[in-house]
Scaffold this motif. Structure first.
Motif, PDB file in Angstrom:
ATOM      1  N   ARG A  44      31.640  37.259  42.450  1.00 19.17           N
ATOM      2  CA  ARG A  44      32.443  37.800  43.754  1.00 19.17           C
ATOM      3  C   ARG A  44      32.622  36.558  44.785  1.00 19.17           C
ATOM      4  O   ARG A  44      33.450  36.743  45.580  1.00 19.17           O
ATOM      5  N   THR A  45      32.059  35.373  44.493  1.00 18.24           N
ATOM      6  CA  THR A  45      32.200  34.524  45.504  1.00 18.24           C
ATOM      7  C   THR A  45      32.876  33.305  44.995  1.00 18.24           C
ATOM      8  O   THR A  45      33.161  33.024  43.783  1.00 18.24           O
ATOM      9  N   GLU A  98      31.341  33.916  52.428  1.00 20.46           N
ATOM     10  CA  GLU A  98      31.061  33.919  51.039  1.00 20.46           C
ATOM     11  C   GLU A  98      29.652  33.809  50.864  1.00 20.46           C
ATOM     12  O   GLU A  98      29.064  34.517  49.794  1.00 20.46           O
ATOM     13  N   THR A 106      36.650  44.182  49.146  1.00 19.84           N
ATOM     14  CA  THR A 106      37.163  43.942  47.641  1.00 19.84           C
ATOM     15  C   THR A 106      38.423  44.885  47.362  1.00 19.84           C
ATOM     16  O   THR A 106      38.734  45.140  46.282  1.00 19.84           O
ATOM     17  N   GLU A 164      25.769  40.219  46.445  1.00 15.26           N
ATOM     18  CA  GLU A 164      25.563  40.656  45.042  1.00 15.26           C
ATOM     19  C   GLU A 164      24.455  40.417  44.564  1.00 15.26           C
ATOM     20  O   GLU A 164      24.171  41.281  43.655  1.00 15.26           O
ATOM     21  N   ARG A 176      40.167  41.943  37.955  1.00 10.78           N
ATOM     22  CA  ARG A 176      39.717  43.331  37.476  1.00 10.78           C
ATOM     23  C   ARG A 176      40.848  44.125  37.394  1.00 10.78           C
ATOM     24  O   ARG A 176      40.680  44.905  36.132  1.00 10.78           O
ATOM     25  N   GLN A 222      39.106  38.587  43.076  1.00  6.31           N
ATOM     26  CA  GLN A 222      38.295  39.428  42.161  1.00  6.31           C
ATOM     27  C   GLN A 222      39.027  40.730  41.677  1.00  6.31           C
ATOM     28  O   GLN A 222      39.105  41.181  40.641  1.00  6.31           O
ATOM     29  N   GLN A 227      33.433  31.658  41.401  1.00  6.18           N
ATOM     30  CA  GLN A 227      34.616  31.794  40.924  1.00  6.18           C
ATOM     31  C   GLN A 227      35.210  30.552  40.421  1.00  6.18           C
ATOM     32  O   GLN A 227      35.856  30.607  39.322  1.00  6.18           O
ATOM     33  N   ASN A 266      28.844  37.314  50.820  1.00  8.03           N
ATOM     34  CA  ASN A 266      29.032  37.814  49.397  1.00  8.03           C
ATOM     35  C   ASN A 266      27.972  37.760  48.660  1.00  8.03           C
ATOM     36  O   ASN A 266      27.590  38.405  47.561  1.00  8.03           O
ATOM     37  N   SER A 305      38.169  35.998  48.473  1.00 11.09           N
ATOM     38  CA  SER A 305      37.584  36.085  46.932  1.00 11.09           C
ATOM     39  C   SER A 305      37.416  37.424  46.646  1.00 11.09           C
ATOM     40  O   SER A 305      37.624  37.737  45.428  1.00 11.09           O
ATOM     41  N   GLY A 306      37.456  38.402  47.463  1.00  9.77           N
ATOM     42  CA  GLY A 306      37.611  39.853  47.042  1.00  9.77           C
ATOM     43  C   GLY A 306      39.008  40.066  46.667  1.00  9.77           C
ATOM     44  O   GLY A 306      38.987  40.906  45.702  1.00  9.77           O
TER      45      GLY A 306
END
Length: 355
Positions: free
Chosen positions: A287-288, A65, A263, A72, A279, A275, A292, A68, A271-272
């Motif tokens: 992203r993390t 994380e 992801t 980002e 999405r 997301q 989130q 990530n 977390s991917g």
């Protein structure tokens, strides 16, 4: 008379020294057991291996994380740097056009018998000299003064853009170094876990990997049919169409491998997966995990509905998508694919409803 011997007195200091040496040797043996430089590694039971591997996976996920988050920020810095460079290039093109116009005017002035000092400065290849002496532009006519002022302004704007680009480049360099550190941590933890698992027999590894798979198989059977997938215990309605779409996406990815930093669409980290699921429902999430958890409205555990994000561990290092009846879909770790699992299997840290 019997001879009496005096009792031998042991030195307290000597005893402490020998004890310390013994402990040091024991410590060295233990310390080298995992890096292969000592003697035979200690025998661990499959349960002990599982506990240690799970701890390594959790530590790796913390580092994932962080990776990530750094990625980002590095990507954002890269985009800003590219935008600044593009803008500077456009302004340099306009500056060249302005210089060309001044050059044409200067040529006409030369043919007519002279070149004002301000134009000498404006056409100079030394911007500092130009900026220091720009006040001489006042000696030129109105047209020349306006042209020289434009060049001066453009030079300043370009220098400001170049300064901002240097700052972004420094930030990008720092983020890339951070990425490298976190990547090293992640790969080190995962390698250690693989080495531990390799010490088990194939049967033991299969047994450990199979724990929790019964629920997964039940869910795959449901999703293979036409019925909407539901958690054991009966259907639980999602609060809105976006949450329902995210849950449906998560179910469709059951069995996908865990790959740190991924992801989708074919592999995910925890977390991917979250997301990507939202999405697919038209909702952008950070992203993390630690970002989130702030992306929606916090809800109590007793109020959970399908689509809510459920977070685990004190550092908010793991996340899943709640699907009802105490169950979630999540990407656990490299030893297990995306699966359904009870939210009780990890220390619960909080939940968020995406709004």
């Amino acid at each position: 008379m019997a001879a009496h011997r005096k009792p031998r007195h042991r030195s307290a200091g000597g005893h402490r020294a020998r004890t310390a040496a013994t402990l040091a040797l024991a410590g060295a043996a233990a310390a080298t057991a995992f890096d292969g430089t000592g003697h035979a590694e200690p025998e661990l039971t499959p349960t002990q291996v599982k506990a240690t591997v799970n701890k390594l996976y959790q530590e790796a996920e913390v580092a994932t994380e962080k990776y990530n988050g750094a990625k980002e920020k590095a990507d954002a810095a890269q985009r800003r740097l590219a935008a600044l460079q593009d803008e500077a290039a456009r302004k340099e093109e306009r500056l060249d056009s302005a210089r060309d116009a001044l050059g044409s005017f200067a040529a006409a002035q030369y043919r007519s018998g002279g070149l004002p000092p301000a134009l000498h400065l404006a056409l100079s290849d030394d911007p500092d000299r130009y900026l220091d002496g720009a006040s001489l532009a006042e000696r030129a006519g109105d047209r020349q003064s306006a042209a020289v002022a434009r060049v001066r302004r453009q030079l300043r704007e370009i220098e400001q853009l170049r300064g901002a680009a240097r700052i972004e480049l420094a930030a990008l360099t720092s983020r890339r170094a951070e990425l490298k550190r976190h990547k090293k941590t992640v790969t080190g933890k995962l390698d250690a876990a693989r080495r531990l698992l390799a010490r088990l027999t194939a049967e033991e590894r299969a047994r450990l990997a199979g724990q929790g798979q019964g629920t997964d198989r039940a869910f795959r059977a449901v999703t293979a049919g036409r019925d909407r997938p539901t958690a054991p215990g009966g259907p639980v309605a999602a609060p809105d169409s976006r949450a329902a779409a995210a849950v449906g996406y998560a179910y469709s990815k059951l069995g996908s491998p865990y790959v740190w930093g991924a992801t989708g669409p074919d592999a995910f980290d925890c977390s991917g997966l979250v997301q990507a699921a939202y999405r697919s429902a038209g909702v952008f999430l950070p992203r993390t995990t630690y970002a989130q958890i702030g992306a929606g409205r916090r809800v109590a555990r007793s109020e959970l509905l399908p689509g809510d994000l459920v977070f685990f561990y004190s550092g908010i290092s793991h996340v899943g998508i709640y699907v009802g009846n105490g169950q979630m879909v999540h990407a656990p770790n490299p030893s297990a694919p995306v699966r359904v699992a009870p939210i009780d299997e990890m220390p619960f840290a909080g939940a968020t409803r995406v709004v």
